[in-house]
Design an enzyme around this catalytic site. Structure first.
Site, PDB file in Angstrom:
ATOM      1  N   ARG A  95      -4.348  10.695   4.188  1.00 49.06           N
ATOM      2  CA  ARG A  95      -3.263  11.643   4.323  1.00 49.06           C
ATOM      3  C   ARG A  95      -2.252  11.555   3.181  1.00 49.06           C
ATOM      4  O   ARG A  95      -1.699  12.553   2.741  1.00 49.06           O
ATOM      5  CB  ARG A  95      -2.577  11.378   5.667  1.00 49.06           C
ATOM      6  CG  ARG A  95      -1.614  12.415   6.054  1.00 49.06           C
ATOM      7  CD  ARG A  95      -0.837  12.027   7.271  1.00 49.06           C
ATOM      8  NE  ARG A  95       0.497  12.566   7.143  1.00 49.06           N
ATOM      9  CZ  ARG A  95       0.828  13.807   7.430  1.00 49.06           C
ATOM     10  NH1 ARG A  95      -0.074  14.628   7.903  1.00 49.06           N
ATOM     11  NH2 ARG A  95       2.048  14.235   7.256  1.00 49.06           N
ATOM     12  N   CYS A 139      -5.160  12.925  12.323  1.00 52.93           N
ATOM     13  CA  CYS A 139      -5.834  11.654  12.090  1.00 52.93           C
ATOM     14  C   CYS A 139      -5.838  10.890  13.403  1.00 52.93           C
ATOM     15  O   CYS A 139      -5.374  11.405  14.419  1.00 52.93           O
ATOM     16  CB  CYS A 139      -5.158  10.870  10.978  1.00 52.93           C
ATOM     17  SG  CYS A 139      -3.540  10.307  11.436  1.00 52.93           S
ATOM     18  N   ARG A 175       0.307  14.894  12.959  1.00 54.25           N
ATOM     19  CA  ARG A 175       0.903  14.677  11.631  1.00 54.25           C
ATOM     20  C   ARG A 175       1.063  15.964  10.807  1.00 54.25           C
ATOM     21  O   ARG A 175       0.356  16.181   9.811  1.00 54.25           O
ATOM     22  CB  ARG A 175       0.116  13.615  10.872  1.00 54.25           C
ATOM     23  CG  ARG A 175       0.071  12.315  11.643  1.00 54.25           C
ATOM     24  CD  ARG A 175      -0.583  11.209  10.893  1.00 54.25           C
ATOM     25  NE  ARG A 175       0.321  10.515   9.992  1.00 54.25           N
ATOM     26  CZ  ARG A 175       0.000   9.411   9.331  1.00 54.25           C
ATOM     27  NH1 ARG A 175      -1.174   8.890   9.467  1.00 54.25           N
ATOM     28  NH2 ARG A 175       0.864   8.834   8.541  1.00 54.25           N
ATOM     29  N   PRO A 176       2.020  16.822  11.188  1.00 51.24           N
ATOM     30  CA  PRO A 176       2.251  18.058  10.437  1.00 51.24           C
ATOM     31  C   PRO A 176       2.885  17.816   9.069  1.00 51.24           C
ATOM     32  O   PRO A 176       3.301  16.701   8.750  1.00 51.24           O
ATOM     33  CB  PRO A 176       3.213  18.837  11.342  1.00 51.24           C
ATOM     34  CG  PRO A 176       3.866  17.810  12.187  1.00 51.24           C
ATOM     35  CD  PRO A 176       2.918  16.663  12.323  1.00 51.24           C
ATOM     36  N   ILE A 177       2.964  18.887   8.247  1.00 49.41           N
ATOM     37  CA  ILE A 177       3.572  18.774   6.906  1.00 49.41           C
ATOM     38  C   ILE A 177       4.679  19.814   6.723  1.00 49.41           C
ATOM     39  O   ILE A 177       5.050  20.141   5.604  1.00 49.41           O
ATOM     40  CB  ILE A 177       2.511  18.955   5.801  1.00 49.41           C
ATOM     41  CG1 ILE A 177       1.578  20.114   6.160  1.00 49.41           C
ATOM     42  CG2 ILE A 177       1.728  17.693   5.549  1.00 49.41           C
ATOM     43  CD1 ILE A 177       1.003  20.781   4.978  1.00 49.41           C
ATOM     44  N   ASP A 178       5.182  20.324   7.855  1.00 51.82           N
ATOM     45  CA  ASP A 178       6.194  21.390   7.778  1.00 51.82           C
ATOM     46  C   ASP A 178       7.436  20.984   6.971  1.00 51.82           C
ATOM     47  O   ASP A 178       8.020  21.803   6.259  1.00 51.82           O
ATOM     48  CB  ASP A 178       6.591  21.831   9.197  1.00 51.82           C
ATOM     49  CG  ASP A 178       7.052  20.663  10.060  1.00 51.82           C
ATOM     50  OD1 ASP A 178       6.374  19.613  10.059  1.00 51.82           O
ATOM     51  OD2 ASP A 178       8.103  20.776  10.723  1.00 51.82           O
ATOM     52  N   LEU A 179       7.815  19.709   7.047  1.00 48.91           N
ATOM     53  CA  LEU A 179       9.043  19.287   6.356  1.00 48.91           C
ATOM     54  C   LEU A 179       8.837  19.233   4.837  1.00 48.91           C
ATOM     55  O   LEU A 179       9.746  19.541   4.071  1.00 48.91           O
ATOM     56  CB  LEU A 179       9.517  17.930   6.885  1.00 48.91           C
ATOM     57  CG  LEU A 179       9.870  17.934   8.383  1.00 48.91           C
ATOM     58  CD1 LEU A 179      10.130  16.520   8.879  1.00 48.91           C
ATOM     59  CD2 LEU A 179      11.087  18.821   8.649  1.00 48.91           C
ATOM     60  N   LYS A 183       0.839  -1.209   0.000  1.00 50.34           N
ATOM     61  CA  LYS A 183       0.000   0.000   0.000  1.00 50.34           C
ATOM     62  C   LYS A 183       0.873   1.258   0.000  1.00 50.34           C
ATOM     63  O   LYS A 183       0.691   2.152  -0.824  1.00 50.34           O
ATOM     64  CB  LYS A 183      -0.903  -0.001   1.237  1.00 50.34           C
ATOM     65  CG  LYS A 183      -1.600   1.321   1.475  1.00 50.34           C
ATOM     66  CD  LYS A 183      -2.506   1.286   2.682  1.00 50.34           C
ATOM     67  CE  LYS A 183      -1.885   1.772   3.958  1.00 50.34           C
ATOM     68  NZ  LYS A 183      -1.553   3.202   4.001  1.00 50.34           N
ATOM     69  N   ASN A 184       1.821   1.310   0.927  1.00 51.83           N
ATOM     70  CA  ASN A 184       2.634   2.524   1.050  1.00 51.83           C
ATOM     71  C   ASN A 184       3.644   2.671  -0.084  1.00 51.83           C
ATOM     72  O   ASN A 184       4.295   3.696  -0.209  1.00 51.83           O
ATOM     73  CB  ASN A 184       3.360   2.556   2.402  1.00 51.83           C
ATOM     74  CG  ASN A 184       2.391   2.726   3.561  1.00 51.83           C
ATOM     75  OD1 ASN A 184       1.209   3.008   3.345  1.00 51.83           O
ATOM     76  ND2 ASN A 184       2.878   2.549   4.777  1.00 51.83           N
ATOM     77  N   ASP A 187       4.032   0.813  12.252  1.00 56.62           N
ATOM     78  CA  ASP A 187       2.805   0.197  11.717  1.00 56.62           C
ATOM     79  C   ASP A 187       2.590  -1.224  12.235  1.00 56.62           C
ATOM     80  O   ASP A 187       1.503  -1.788  12.065  1.00 56.62           O
ATOM     81  CB  ASP A 187       2.851   0.176  10.176  1.00 56.62           C
ATOM     82  CG  ASP A 187       2.607   1.560   9.595  1.00 56.62           C
ATOM     83  OD1 ASP A 187       2.244   2.467  10.353  1.00 56.62           O
ATOM     84  OD2 ASP A 187       2.799   1.729   8.377  1.00 56.62           O
ATOM     85  N   ARG A 192      -8.682  -0.312   4.140  1.00 62.02           N
ATOM     86  CA  ARG A 192      -7.708   0.637   3.583  1.00 62.02           C
ATOM     87  C   ARG A 192      -6.384  -0.052   3.246  1.00 62.02           C
ATOM     88  O   ARG A 192      -5.661   0.419   2.373  1.00 62.02           O
ATOM     89  CB  ARG A 192      -7.419   1.768   4.595  1.00 62.02           C
ATOM     90  CG  ARG A 192      -8.547   2.745   4.780  1.00 62.02           C
ATOM     91  CD  ARG A 192      -8.090   3.895   5.655  1.00 62.02           C
ATOM     92  NE  ARG A 192      -6.743   4.278   5.257  1.00 62.02           N
ATOM     93  CZ  ARG A 192      -5.783   4.668   6.092  1.00 62.02           C
ATOM     94  NH1 ARG A 192      -6.008   4.749   7.371  1.00 62.02           N
ATOM     95  NH2 ARG A 192      -4.590   4.996   5.641  1.00 62.02           N
TER      96      ARG A 192
END
Ligand code: UD1
Length: 437
Positions: free
Chosen positions: A112, A136, A141-145, A42-43, A324, A416
């Protein structure tokens, strides 16, 4: 037969309605004998699907798992202009024209990793607008990077009205240090840099096998990426990318889930289609618990008596123990002989499964970022709820070794990430029934 975009949309919306109401009834097992095959990751496939936006030429992807998250990504790239055809586990994607540079909220809000389309859109069209993915079930779970990387490549990035918008006349290679080896940021920056002018280096990059598989895919498209799988990835920008053909790597988290399942019972189980080196920390911990695991080419055989010892685990970025598999491993540790500890260092809030396992009689306490697990003899059946994908997997494993039949609710989370789960477990003689209310 290949499904058209429209036919596929109708199937999807019917499936979505059914899936949201579904639950599993699971009966316990005593012995486990046989074999089970792992699907494409999946990933791995999600960023690869996003990467197809980088070229006007068709890409063929093999071993695509039939998962809800894959369906969501199909919808997103279709809205952006992709023509997607699926036949079994093969997928053909062609994006001769980007029709829209804004990803649709209704899909992005479900998953996400839809943020993966940001880098490809930005580098192909010079503009990308993607809804903020938000928090979530497992944390903020930030997206700053991701944003730090896009800015370093020369984009202006604005956040407002729930969207992230990035624009750039042209992207120029840069040296980018990630404060944390984020999988998502590494993949997104790597994709954005493929067509930037000059050389980009990502330092403290994520080393996960899915990052490596994406780099292999991008290189097949004509990108120039070296160093994936190490701390430093180097990308030399090229003018354009082409189509290509690729088989997705096997899902190491699905494989790990099956290994843990085998370990929990009197078992002789062959887990097929794995890359053993991707599972080193999981294999090491299972062996420490008292399980026998042997490599047979691309397969792993797990032989267990089901009577296991306690171990301590700390989740870490690859090649450490994967977050996970923290929840599935906790299901195992809830009924071993002795006390175990699991420390979660990747996500701040990934213990929602603890209260559900405790409903089944487990004795687990949370202290800060650690779960203290006092092993018990037997779990009991109960009505429990999957709070996220891997929590759902943990409850299935617990249910298989509980006394009595367990009902796991909200299994749309499990849909999922586990391909054809009922069929795969059914082939092993496991009674797992999907009930749609
Ligand atoms: C991916 C996987 C997910 C896995 C996770 C960690 C996919 C689709 N999902 O998620 O299954 O659990 O890797 O192995 O591949 N962070 C920041 N800023 C950022 C990005 C991340 O602080 O800009 C933090 C996150 O909050 C988290 C940590 O970094 O605490 C790890 O996140 P990341 O590696 O980015 O995970 P994902 O790519 O979201």
């Amino acid at each position: 037969m290949f499904y058209s975009n429209k036919q596929y949309g109708i199937i999807l919306s019917k499936k979505k309605k059914e899936a949201n109401l579904a639950k599993y009834l699971i009966e316990p097992i005593n012995k486990l004998r046989g074999e089970i095959t792992v699907s494409g990751a999946k990933n791995g496939v999600l960023p690869i699907m996003a990467a197809t936006l980088l070229s006007t030429e068709p890409c063929i992807i093999h071993d695509v798992p039939s998962l809800k998250d894959v369906s969501v990504m199909v919808e997103i790239i279709r809205v952006l202009g992709a023509k997607v055809e699926r036949k079994g586990s093969d997928m053909r994607v062609e994006v001769d024209e980007i029709k829209r540079t804004e990803a649709p909220y209704e899909y992005v809000s479900q998953m996400r990793s839809s943020f993966d389309v940001m880098g490809p859109l930005l580098t192909r069209t010079g503009v990308a607008r993607v809804p903020l993915p938000g928090g979530c079930a497992i944390g903020e779970r930030p997206i700053d990077l991701h944003i730090k990387g896009f800015k370093a490549l020369g984009a202006t990035v604005e956040i407002g009205h729930g969207f992230v918008e990035a624009r750039a006349e042209k992207l120029v290679g840069a040296s980018i240090y990630l404060d944390f080896p984020s999988v998502g940021a590494t993949k997104n920056i790597m994709m954005a840099a493929t067509m930037a002018e000059g050389v980009t280096t990502i330092e403290n990059a994520a080393k996960e096998p899915e990052v490596v598989d994406l780099a292999i895919f991008l290189n097949k498209m004509g990108a120039k990426i070296s160093g994936s799988g190490t701390d430093t990835i180097r990308i030399t920008g090229v003018e354009k990318l082409t189509g290509c053909e690729h088989t997705v790597l096997p899902d190491r988290i699905e494989a790990g889930t099956f290994l843990i399942m085998g370990a929990m019972h009197d078992s002789d189980l062959l887990v097929k289609n794995v890359v053993p080196s991707h599972l080193k920390p999981v294999i090491a911990k299972l062996i420490e618990c008292g399980v026998d695991i042997t490599e047979e080419g691309d397969d792993l055989r797990v032989v267990s008596s089901g009577k296991l010892k306690a171990v301590d685990i700390t989740t870490l970025p690859y090649p450490g123990f994967p977050t996970d598999l923290q929840a599935p491993f906790m299901a195992l540790l809830s009924k071993v002989n002795g006390n175990s500890t699991i420390m979660e260092t990747i996500f701040e809030n990934r213990f929602a499964h603890v209260s559900e396992l405790n409903r089944m009689g487990a004795k687990i306490k949370i202290e800060g970022h650690s779960a203290l697990i006092q092993g018990i003899e037997n779990l009991q059946s109960a009505d429990v709820k999957a709070t996220d994908l891997r929590a759902g997997a943990a409850l299935i494993l617990a249910a298989l070794s509980a006394e009595g039949a367990t009902t796991v609710h909200d299994i749309y989370h499990i849909d999922r990430g586990y391909n054809k789960l009922e069929e795969k477990l059914g082939n092993l003689g496991i009674h797992i029934t999907r009930i749609i209310e």
